[in-house]
Motif scaffolding. Sequence first.
Motif, PDB file in Angstrom:
ATOM      1  N   CYS A  27      -6.285  -8.810  -2.714  1.00  0.00           N
ATOM      2  CA  CYS A  27      -6.735  -8.084  -3.901  1.00  0.00           C
ATOM      3  C   CYS A  27      -6.462  -6.591  -3.760  1.00  0.00           C
ATOM      4  CB  CYS A  27      -8.220  -8.346  -4.127  1.00  0.00           C
ATOM      5  SG  CYS A  27      -8.936  -7.460  -5.536  1.00  0.00           S
ATOM      6  N   VAL A  28      -6.790  -6.044  -2.585  1.00  0.00           N
ATOM      7  CA  VAL A  28      -6.553  -4.616  -2.347  1.00  0.00           C
ATOM      8  C   VAL A  28      -5.054  -4.314  -2.324  1.00  0.00           C
ATOM      9  CG1 VAL A  28      -6.851  -2.739  -0.689  1.00  0.00           C
ATOM     10  CG2 VAL A  28      -8.719  -4.333  -1.111  1.00  0.00           C
ATOM     11  N   ALA A  29      -4.261  -5.180  -1.688  1.00  0.00           N
ATOM     12  CA  ALA A  29      -2.826  -4.943  -1.553  1.00  0.00           C
ATOM     13  C   ALA A  29      -2.121  -4.977  -2.902  1.00  0.00           C
ATOM     14  CB  ALA A  29      -2.213  -5.980  -0.621  1.00  0.00           C
ATOM     15  N   ILE A  30      -2.572  -5.824  -3.832  1.00  0.00           N
ATOM     16  CA  ILE A  30      -1.903  -5.948  -5.121  1.00  0.00           C
ATOM     17  C   ILE A  30      -2.430  -4.931  -6.128  1.00  0.00           C
ATOM     18  CG2 ILE A  30      -1.583  -7.495  -7.101  1.00  0.00           C
ATOM     19  CD1 ILE A  30      -1.427  -9.809  -5.154  1.00  0.00           C
ATOM     20  N   SER A  31      -3.732  -4.712  -6.137  1.00  0.00           N
ATOM     21  CA  SER A  31      -4.311  -3.791  -7.121  1.00  0.00           C
ATOM     22  C   SER A  31      -4.125  -2.327  -6.736  1.00  0.00           C
ATOM     23  CB  SER A  31      -5.799  -4.087  -7.316  1.00  0.00           C
ATOM     24  OG  SER A  31      -6.507  -3.900  -6.099  1.00  0.00           O
ATOM     25  N   SER A  32      -4.135  -2.025  -5.430  1.00  0.00           N
ATOM     26  CA  SER A  32      -3.973  -0.634  -4.963  1.00  0.00           C
ATOM     27  C   SER A  32      -3.011  -0.592  -3.779  1.00  0.00           C
ATOM     28  CB  SER A  32      -5.332  -0.046  -4.572  1.00  0.00           C
ATOM     29  OG  SER A  32      -6.256  -0.122  -5.635  1.00  0.00           O
ATOM     30  N   PRO A  33      -1.730  -0.856  -4.025  1.00  0.00           N
ATOM     31  CA  PRO A  33      -0.777  -0.943  -2.891  1.00  0.00           C
ATOM     32  C   PRO A  33      -0.638   0.354  -2.121  1.00  0.00           C
ATOM     33  CG  PRO A  33       0.378  -0.919  -4.997  1.00  0.00           C
ATOM     34  CD  PRO A  33      -1.065  -1.074  -5.323  1.00  0.00           C
ATOM     35  N   LEU A  34      -0.770   1.506  -2.793  1.00  0.00           N
ATOM     36  CA  LEU A  34      -0.600   2.788  -2.111  1.00  0.00           C
ATOM     37  C   LEU A  34      -1.794   3.129  -1.228  1.00  0.00           C
ATOM     38  CD1 LEU A  34       0.966   4.921  -4.997  1.00  0.00           C
ATOM     39  CD2 LEU A  34       2.141   3.712  -3.148  1.00  0.00           C
ATOM     40  N   VAL A  85      -7.552   1.727   2.968  1.00  0.00           N
ATOM     41  CA  VAL A  85      -8.738   0.874   2.772  1.00  0.00           C
ATOM     42  C   VAL A  85      -8.850  -0.151   3.881  1.00  0.00           C
ATOM     43  CG1 VAL A  85      -9.856  -0.767   1.222  1.00  0.00           C
ATOM     44  CG2 VAL A  85      -8.689   1.243   0.274  1.00  0.00           C
ATOM     45  N   MET A  86      -7.767  -0.892   4.122  1.00  0.00           N
ATOM     46  CA  MET A  86      -7.770  -1.949   5.137  1.00  0.00           C
ATOM     47  C   MET A  86      -7.271  -1.379   6.461  1.00  0.00           C
ATOM     48  SD  MET A  86      -8.985  -4.458   3.425  1.00  0.00           S
ATOM     49  CE  MET A  86      -8.757  -5.761   4.618  1.00  0.00           C
ATOM     50  N   ASP A  87      -8.020  -0.443   7.036  1.00  0.00           N
ATOM     51  CA  ASP A  87      -7.632   0.133   8.318  1.00  0.00           C
ATOM     52  C   ASP A  87      -8.036  -0.795   9.465  1.00  0.00           C
ATOM     53  OD1 ASP A  87     -10.362   0.425   8.338  1.00  0.00           O
ATOM     54  OD2 ASP A  87     -10.366   2.606   8.311  1.00  0.00           O
ATOM     55  N   ASN A  88      -7.649  -0.438  10.679  1.00  0.00           N
ATOM     56  CA  ASN A  88      -7.903  -1.304  11.834  1.00  0.00           C
ATOM     57  C   ASN A  88      -9.394  -1.530  12.063  1.00  0.00           C
ATOM     58  OD1 ASN A  88      -5.181  -1.583  12.387  1.00  0.00           O
ATOM     59  ND2 ASN A  88      -5.120   0.169  13.777  1.00  0.00           N
ATOM     60  N   ILE A  95      -9.514 -13.207  -9.561  1.00  0.00           N
ATOM     61  CA  ILE A  95      -9.608 -12.648 -10.914  1.00  0.00           C
ATOM     62  C   ILE A  95      -9.005 -11.245 -10.937  1.00  0.00           C
ATOM     63  CG2 ILE A  95     -11.237 -11.753 -12.627  1.00  0.00           C
ATOM     64  CD1 ILE A  95     -12.995 -14.117 -12.160  1.00  0.00           C
ATOM     65  N   CYS A  96      -9.336 -10.457  -9.916  1.00  0.00           N
ATOM     66  CA  CYS A  96      -8.753  -9.122  -9.780  1.00  0.00           C
ATOM     67  C   CYS A  96      -7.242  -9.195  -9.606  1.00  0.00           C
ATOM     68  CB  CYS A  96      -9.396  -8.401  -8.601  1.00  0.00           C
ATOM     69  SG  CYS A  96      -8.626  -6.819  -8.153  1.00  0.00           S
ATOM     70  N   ILE A  97      -6.778 -10.145  -8.793  1.00  0.00           N
ATOM     71  CA  ILE A  97      -5.345 -10.297  -8.551  1.00  0.00           C
ATOM     72  C   ILE A  97      -4.608 -10.698  -9.827  1.00  0.00           C
ATOM     73  CG2 ILE A  97      -3.624 -11.715  -7.350  1.00  0.00           C
ATOM     74  CD1 ILE A  97      -5.578 -11.810  -4.974  1.00  0.00           C
ATOM     75  N   VAL A  98      -5.153 -11.701 -10.544  1.00  0.00           N
ATOM     76  CA  VAL A  98      -4.490 -12.180 -11.764  1.00  0.00           C
ATOM     77  C   VAL A  98      -4.454 -11.093 -12.832  1.00  0.00           C
ATOM     78  CG1 VAL A  98      -4.671 -13.835 -13.664  1.00  0.00           C
ATOM     79  CG2 VAL A  98      -5.019 -14.599 -11.313  1.00  0.00           C
ATOM     80  N   SER A  99      -5.564 -10.380 -12.995  1.00  0.00           N
ATOM     81  CA  SER A  99      -5.590  -9.315 -14.003  1.00  0.00           C
ATOM     82  C   SER A  99      -4.575  -8.209 -13.674  1.00  0.00           C
ATOM     83  CB  SER A  99      -7.000  -8.726 -14.101  1.00  0.00           C
ATOM     84  OG  SER A  99      -7.387  -8.133 -12.871  1.00  0.00           O
ATOM     85  N   THR A 100      -4.409  -7.907 -12.389  1.00  0.00           N
ATOM     86  CA  THR A 100      -3.422  -6.901 -11.990  1.00  0.00           C
ATOM     87  C   THR A 100      -2.005  -7.401 -12.219  1.00  0.00           C
ATOM     88  OG1 THR A 100      -4.944  -6.052 -10.305  1.00  0.00           O
ATOM     89  CG2 THR A 100      -2.629  -5.443 -10.102  1.00  0.00           C
ATOM     90  N   ILE A 101      -1.740  -8.652 -11.892  1.00  0.00           N
ATOM     91  CA  ILE A 101      -0.402  -9.215 -12.080  1.00  0.00           C
ATOM     92  C   ILE A 101      -0.039  -9.253 -13.566  1.00  0.00           C
ATOM     93  CG2 ILE A 101       0.966 -11.326 -11.872  1.00  0.00           C
ATOM     94  CD1 ILE A 101      -0.397 -11.868  -9.228  1.00  0.00           C
ATOM     95  N   LYS A 130       7.086 -11.138  -7.746  1.00  0.00           N
ATOM     96  CA  LYS A 130       6.977 -10.586  -6.401  1.00  0.00           C
ATOM     97  C   LYS A 130       5.524 -10.418  -5.988  1.00  0.00           C
ATOM     98  CE  LYS A 130       8.466  -6.665  -3.565  1.00  0.00           C
ATOM     99  NZ  LYS A 130       9.205  -5.374  -3.547  1.00  0.00           N
ATOM    100  N   ALA A 131       4.671  -9.970  -6.916  1.00  0.00           N
ATOM    101  CA  ALA A 131       3.252  -9.789  -6.604  1.00  0.00           C
ATOM    102  C   ALA A 131       2.574 -11.129  -6.332  1.00  0.00           C
ATOM    103  CB  ALA A 131       2.555  -9.063  -7.750  1.00  0.00           C
ATOM    104  N   PHE A 132       2.928 -12.139  -7.138  1.00  0.00           N
ATOM    105  CA  PHE A 132       2.297 -13.447  -6.934  1.00  0.00           C
ATOM    106  C   PHE A 132       2.765 -14.102  -5.642  1.00  0.00           C
ATOM    107  CE2 PHE A 132       2.258 -18.082  -7.475  1.00  0.00           C
ATOM    108  CZ  PHE A 132       0.898 -18.284  -7.709  1.00  0.00           C
TER     109      PHE A 132
END
Length: 308
Positions: free
Chosen positions: A120-127, A132-135, A216-222, A233-235
């Motif tokens: 969800c984070v990777a697709i909605s906020s790739p930059l 966000v997803m740090d070690n 739901i977040c992923i689908v809405s972003t796609i 590519k996102a899916f």
Amino acid sequence: MGNQSVLSEFILLGFSVDPQPDSALHVVSDDLLLTLLGNLVMLLVIRVDPHLHTPMSFFLGQLSFLDLGHSSVTVPKMLENLLSESKTIFVESCLAQTFFVFATRGTEACLLAVMAYDRCVAISSPLLCGQVMDNQLCIGLVWGSWGLAFVDALINILLAVNLDYCEDQTLPHFSCELSSLFHLSCSDTSTNFTLLLCSSVFRFFGTFILIFFSYICIVSTILSISSTSGRSKAFSTCSSHLTAVILFYGSGFLSYLLANLWFPLKMIFPLQYSVITPMLNPLIYSLQNKEVKAAMGRMLRRCVNCFT
């Protein structure tokens, strides 16, 4: 209480109804070999390839390690029962197996929810995904998944340790299941059933809700992406995880819905969790994940160059 006795072992009837035990032995042993090989290769690829040093690959490595542990707890005893006529297991060994099966299933459910959040984070906020997803967060989520599942399993097993069992010592499964032990007990198991129900709701429905809202977040972003190639590519980045989720939760839901309609289903679904899913997960992620597929290709070329 007149039938109460001190039992030292249970009888696992899972393979006693198999008319061709030799065929079952070959199938289970081959599946175990493929499970070990596939998950070990997955761990090796993630470890040595710098392109896979990402949060998703880190979670995938944890999933492979988890599948190795789950198969190592259940499948060796299955093989022993196929080679033996007694098909027995000591009560203490049965409780230990139940604990690890309970803990590994719970950990897998939590890891799938964590992986859904990562997608969800990777697709909605790739930059911002790397920030966000740090070690530190990834390690904390993994430790939290293992910790919650093992504490949950420990509480359930500690209550089951003090149960008294009747003369009936047969379990209609390939491996020990906590709910099946309650049916053999002469003690009051209402508290055990209540705790098991609460744990099941937390492990499966709780994590499923988290996965549902993540998608739901992923689908809405796609759907907000204008280009068809961008959507595809996102899916594709979450198709392998979605397949694993459907396999894990689909078999779980079917086991509860259909197990009372046909007796062999009570044995098929635990076998699917122990043998089939750990074998298929590396195939799913290696065939549907472009990064993993490319990393395996690079490692294969290195191996070929070493021998030429």
